[in-house]
Write an enzyme that holds these catalytic residues in place. Sequence first.
Site, PDB file in Angstrom:
ATOM      1  N   SER A  80      37.938  90.787  23.100  1.00 35.41           N
ATOM      2  CA  SER A  80      38.762  89.814  22.387  1.00 35.41           C
ATOM      3  C   SER A  80      39.937  89.384  23.243  1.00 35.41           C
ATOM      4  O   SER A  80      40.461  90.171  24.029  1.00 35.41           O
ATOM      5  CB  SER A  80      39.292  90.450  21.092  1.00 35.41           C
ATOM      6  OG  SER A  80      40.334  89.666  20.530  1.00 35.41           O
ATOM      7  N   TYR A 137      44.185  97.410  16.903  1.00 36.26           N
ATOM      8  CA  TYR A 137      42.865  96.759  17.042  1.00 36.26           C
ATOM      9  C   TYR A 137      42.677  96.273  18.486  1.00 36.26           C
ATOM     10  O   TYR A 137      41.686  96.601  19.140  1.00 36.26           O
ATOM     11  CB  TYR A 137      42.720  95.576  16.074  1.00 36.26           C
ATOM     12  CG  TYR A 137      41.648  94.613  16.525  1.00 36.26           C
ATOM     13  CD1 TYR A 137      41.988  93.388  17.098  1.00 36.26           C
ATOM     14  CD2 TYR A 137      40.302  94.952  16.444  1.00 36.26           C
ATOM     15  CE1 TYR A 137      41.012  92.524  17.558  1.00 36.26           C
ATOM     16  CE2 TYR A 137      39.317  94.099  16.905  1.00 36.26           C
ATOM     17  CZ  TYR A 137      39.680  92.880  17.463  1.00 36.26           C
ATOM     18  OH  TYR A 137      38.721  92.031  17.939  1.00 36.26           O
ATOM     19  N   LYS A 162      40.045  97.455  21.812  1.00 41.58           N
ATOM     20  CA  LYS A 162      39.230  96.591  22.682  1.00 41.58           C
ATOM     21  C   LYS A 162      39.603  96.823  24.154  1.00 41.58           C
ATOM     22  O   LYS A 162      38.744  96.939  25.025  1.00 41.58           O
ATOM     23  CB  LYS A 162      39.432  95.122  22.310  1.00 41.58           C
ATOM     24  CG  LYS A 162      38.892  94.734  20.946  1.00 41.58           C
ATOM     25  CD  LYS A 162      37.374  94.887  20.863  1.00 41.58           C
ATOM     26  CE  LYS A 162      36.812  94.343  19.560  1.00 41.58           C
ATOM     27  NZ  LYS A 162      35.359  94.509  19.432  1.00 41.58           N
TER      28      LYS A 162
HETATM   29  C1  WQD Z   1      45.709  81.600  13.884  1.00 36.62           C
HETATM   30  C2  WQD Z   1      46.990  80.821  13.647  1.00 36.62           C
HETATM   31  C3  WQD Z   1      48.669  82.097  12.510  1.00 36.62           C
HETATM   32  C4  WQD Z   1      46.479  82.488   8.745  1.00 36.62           C
HETATM   33  C5  WQD Z   1      43.257  86.855  15.267  1.00 36.62           C
HETATM   34  C6  WQD Z   1      43.225  88.183  15.935  1.00 36.62           C
HETATM   35  C7  WQD Z   1      42.335  88.144  17.142  1.00 36.62           C
HETATM   36  C8  WQD Z   1      40.982  87.553  16.808  1.00 36.62           C
HETATM   37  C9  WQD Z   1      41.114  86.216  16.113  1.00 36.62           C
HETATM   38  C10 WQD Z   1      39.408  89.366  16.538  1.00 36.62           C
HETATM   39  C11 WQD Z   1      48.244  81.645  13.903  1.00 36.62           C
HETATM   40  C12 WQD Z   1      48.204  80.927  11.652  1.00 36.62           C
HETATM   41  C13 WQD Z   1      46.832  82.166  10.042  1.00 36.62           C
HETATM   42  C14 WQD Z   1      47.202  81.921   7.656  1.00 36.62           C
HETATM   43  C15 WQD Z   1      48.575  80.738   9.221  1.00 36.62           C
HETATM   44  N1  WQD Z   1      40.246  88.434  15.983  1.00 36.62           N
HETATM   45  N2  WQD Z   1      47.858  81.304  10.275  1.00 36.62           N
HETATM   46  N3  WQD Z   1      48.226  81.058   7.948  1.00 36.62           N
HETATM   47  O1  WQD Z   1      46.074  85.638  14.865  1.00 36.62           O
HETATM   48  O2  WQD Z   1      45.264  83.927  16.587  1.00 36.62           O
HETATM   49  O3  WQD Z   1      43.868  85.933  16.116  1.00 36.62           O
HETATM   50  O4  WQD Z   1      41.946  86.422  14.964  1.00 36.62           O
HETATM   51  O5  WQD Z   1      39.156  89.528  17.693  1.00 36.62           O
HETATM   52  O6  WQD Z   1      42.181  89.467  17.569  1.00 36.62           O
HETATM   53  O7  WQD Z   1      44.545  88.478  16.386  1.00 36.62           O
HETATM   54  O8  WQD Z   1      44.049  84.160  14.407  1.00 36.62           O
HETATM   55  O9  WQD Z   1      43.385  82.852  12.449  1.00 36.62           O
HETATM   56  O10 WQD Z   1      44.853  84.901  12.093  1.00 36.62           O
HETATM   57  O11 WQD Z   1      45.805  82.828  13.153  1.00 36.62           O
HETATM   58  O12 WQD Z   1      49.503  79.958   9.457  1.00 36.62           O
HETATM   59  O13 WQD Z   1      46.938  82.185   6.443  1.00 36.62           O
HETATM   60  O14 WQD Z   1      47.034  80.446  12.279  1.00 36.62           O
HETATM   61  O15 WQD Z   1      50.075  82.272  12.421  1.00 36.62           O
HETATM   62  O16 WQD Z   1      49.232  80.787  14.457  1.00 36.62           O
HETATM   63  P1  WQD Z   1      44.953  84.898  15.505  1.00 36.62           P
HETATM   64  P2  WQD Z   1      44.482  83.716  12.937  1.00 36.62           P
END
Ligand code: WQD
Length: 346
Positions: A124, A148, A152
């Site tokens: 990841s 997490y 990885k």
């Molecule tokens: C994306 C953007 C949030 C939800 C995570 C894990 C990573 C990988 C992918 C496994 C950010 C914003 C999110 C919400 C929001 N997973 N957001 N409201 O955090 O980049 O990555 O998922 O491997 O390990 O860290 O993805 O989709 O959670 O967030 O505003 O309800 O959307 O702040 O900017 P992220 P995400």
Amino acid sequence: MAILVTGGAGYIGSHTCVELLNHGYDIIVLDNFSNSHPESLQRVERLTGQSIKTYQVDLLDKKSVERVFAENKIEAVIHFAGLKAVGESVTVPLHYYQNNITGTVILCEVMQHFGIKNLVFSSSATVYGDPKQVPITEEMKLGATNPYGRTKQMIEEILRDVAFSDPSWSIVLLRYFNPIGAHVSGLIGENPNGIPNNLMPYVSQVAVGKRPYLQVFGNDYPTIDGTGVRDFIHVVDLAMGHLRALEKVQSGKGIDAYNLGAGKGYSVLEVIETFEKVSGIKIPFRIVDRRPGDISICYADPMKARNKLNWKAVRDLETMCRDTWSWQRNNPNGYNIITDEHTPVQ
Ligand code: WQD
């Protein structure tokens, strides 16, 4: 000879199974269904017209893992199985270390015992932590900032030690950026348990009426519109990356890591706007405080995968949103098929 897909019933696993079957591979799925649903594999069978030999096995159950290898001629393993919720990993780190790391060690011990040393590992972009610069290349310093992500990163190190100890291993580490979207059929897709942690499944649950509004975690980041910027990649493009990685492990030796991203960043507001455009549905949202641990901007330099895996992402953000909506609209409760007394179970 077959490809063993651990975690094959999961979001990325099921989409990869579709592409493996459609490209002529024999596959076997090992999944404990702790964070996935057997229905996803039934849908994969429907989509491909092929049946899948499935073992409900936990990687911590070494005897059962050995049975899978003893009963089948396996030539390579694609290892998806693992827990992946960042927030949850902070609250139960030992569960994550045991499940993700010990599970992988047991898998590799059994592979070694049976002389199977071709492995594609689901890593990841979270291993990069908060990058000092973007786009991110594979040579950049790793620095996961949550349990997490550390599982990885540690597994990558373990696999490097394995490859160094025995040069007959052939291992590809795939660092996913932000997988979203669904198979174009709308039959399989992301099916998070409980309240979605990730942006896109939350947006699609708002669109289908399961959630009243989206919380946007902060609009004071140093980005185009103040909201977080991420490298979203269509899950089918990601699945195709695994087929390229499989070809790589079967044609060489050693270990190497590849970024699987589109190489472009989109903000949260851009995702909302695009989803509204393709679905015709307004997504109500409220700007709230930043989510602890979030970084402002993250996107890949995908050139290494393009040059050495002959792979690149081809589906754009509109397609990712359209396919997500097609899945969610047709499956408002994901794979948890709710039937009332009038609708016979298919
Ligand atoms: C994306 C953007 C949030 C939800 C995570 C894990 C990573 C990988 C992918 C496994 C950010 C914003 C999110 C919400 C929001 N997973 N957001 N409201 O955090 O980049 O990555 O998922 O491997 O390990 O860290 O993805 O989709 O959670 O967030 O505003 O309800 O959307 O702040 O900017 P992220 P995400």
